[in-house]
Design a protein around this motif. Structure first.
Motif, short mmCIF file in Angstrom:
data_model
loop_
_atom_site.label_atom_id
_atom_site.label_comp_id
_atom_site.label_asym_id
_atom_site.label_seq_id
_atom_site.Cartn_x
_atom_site.Cartn_y
_atom_site.Cartn_z
N UNK A 64 0.83 -1.20 0.00
CA UNK A 64 0.00 0.00 0.00
C UNK A 64 0.87 1.26 0.00
N UNK A 65 1.96 1.23 0.77
CA UNK A 65 2.87 2.38 0.83
C UNK A 65 3.55 2.62 -0.51
N UNK A 66 3.62 1.59 -1.35
CA UNK A 66 4.22 1.74 -2.68
C UNK A 66 3.19 2.10 -3.74
N UNK A 67 1.95 2.34 -3.32
CA UNK A 67 0.90 2.72 -4.27
C UNK A 67 0.09 1.56 -4.80
N UNK A 68 0.41 0.35 -4.38
CA UNK A 68 -0.37 -0.83 -4.79
C UNK A 68 -1.50 -0.98 -3.77
N UNK A 69 -2.55 -0.18 -3.98
CA UNK A 69 -3.58 0.00 -2.96
C UNK A 69 -4.86 -0.78 -3.20
N UNK A 70 -4.89 -1.61 -4.22
CA UNK A 70 -6.10 -2.38 -4.49
C UNK A 70 -5.78 -3.87 -4.59
N UNK A 71 -6.44 -4.66 -3.77
CA UNK A 71 -6.34 -6.11 -3.82
C UNK A 71 -7.66 -6.66 -4.33
N UNK A 72 -7.59 -7.50 -5.34
CA UNK A 72 -8.80 -8.06 -5.94
C UNK A 72 -8.65 -9.58 -5.98
N UNK A 73 -9.69 -10.27 -5.54
CA UNK A 73 -9.77 -11.72 -5.67
C UNK A 73 -10.63 -12.00 -6.89
N UNK A 74 -10.01 -12.55 -7.91
CA UNK A 74 -10.68 -12.76 -9.18
C UNK A 74 -11.08 -14.23 -9.28
N UNK A 75 -12.37 -14.45 -9.45
CA UNK A 75 -12.92 -15.80 -9.60
C UNK A 75 -13.20 -16.02 -11.08
N UNK A 76 -12.78 -17.18 -11.58
CA UNK A 76 -12.93 -17.48 -13.01
C UNK A 76 -13.61 -18.82 -13.19
#
Length: 160
Positions: free
Chosen positions: A64-76
């Motif tokens: 998050x501190x590096x700007x990677x602020x979105x976590x998504x769990x992708x179901x396929x």
């Protein structure tokens, strides 16, 4: 591996448990924490590595501190279940740098992918790369608002 597991004793479990919590400990500090001499601890570490029970070490980085602020769990869900298609899809997903975890799962869904990216536009760019040249029946993203438990060490004391 089951036979090798029989060779794991209480000191090995202590080493593995301690390494899960802090893989950056010096060999001396690790030996002190588990109650072994430094040489005995080193020999056990080498054995645990050779058995494949320790596979590298990692740092826990604040994404998050590096700007990677979105976590998504992708179901396929897919209509394709051949070995060839699965291998091609696996290779495709492995090339996507936003993917940090990737599982083939049972139940109503076929795959679960954990993605970390910069905001919704980053996820949209990932999504476009994911679906390019692959016929996927359903792709659904679940957006994490908060990581309540993340990277919790496994309780290895239950192995004994």
């Amino acid at each position: 591996m089951i036979e090798d597991r029989k060779k794991i004793d209480e000191f090995d479990i202590k080493i593995l448990t301690t390494m899960q919590a802090d893989a950056g400990l010096s060999q001396r500090d690790l030996a002190d924490k588990v109650g072994l001499s430094q040489n005995a601890c080193w020999r056990r570490l080498q054995r645990l590595h050779s058995l494949g029970l320790i596979r590298g070490s990692h740092s826990n980085i604040d994404l998050h501190a590096l700007g990677l602020d979105l976590t998504v769990f992708v179901m396929i869900r897919t209509r394709h279940h051949s070995k060839e298609w699965s291998e091609a899809f696996r290779a495709h997903v492995e090339r996507l740098p936003e993917v940090i975890d990737f599982y083939r799962i049972g139940g109503d869904w076929d795959y679960l992918i954990k993605v970390v990216t910069q905001g919704m536009s980053g996820y949209d760019a990932f999504y476009q790369k994911l679906i390019t040249n692959f016929d996927l029946a359903t792709v659904t993203g679940f957006f994490s608002m908060e990581a309540i438990i993340n990277n919790r060490p496994v309780d290895l004391m239950n192995l004994r």
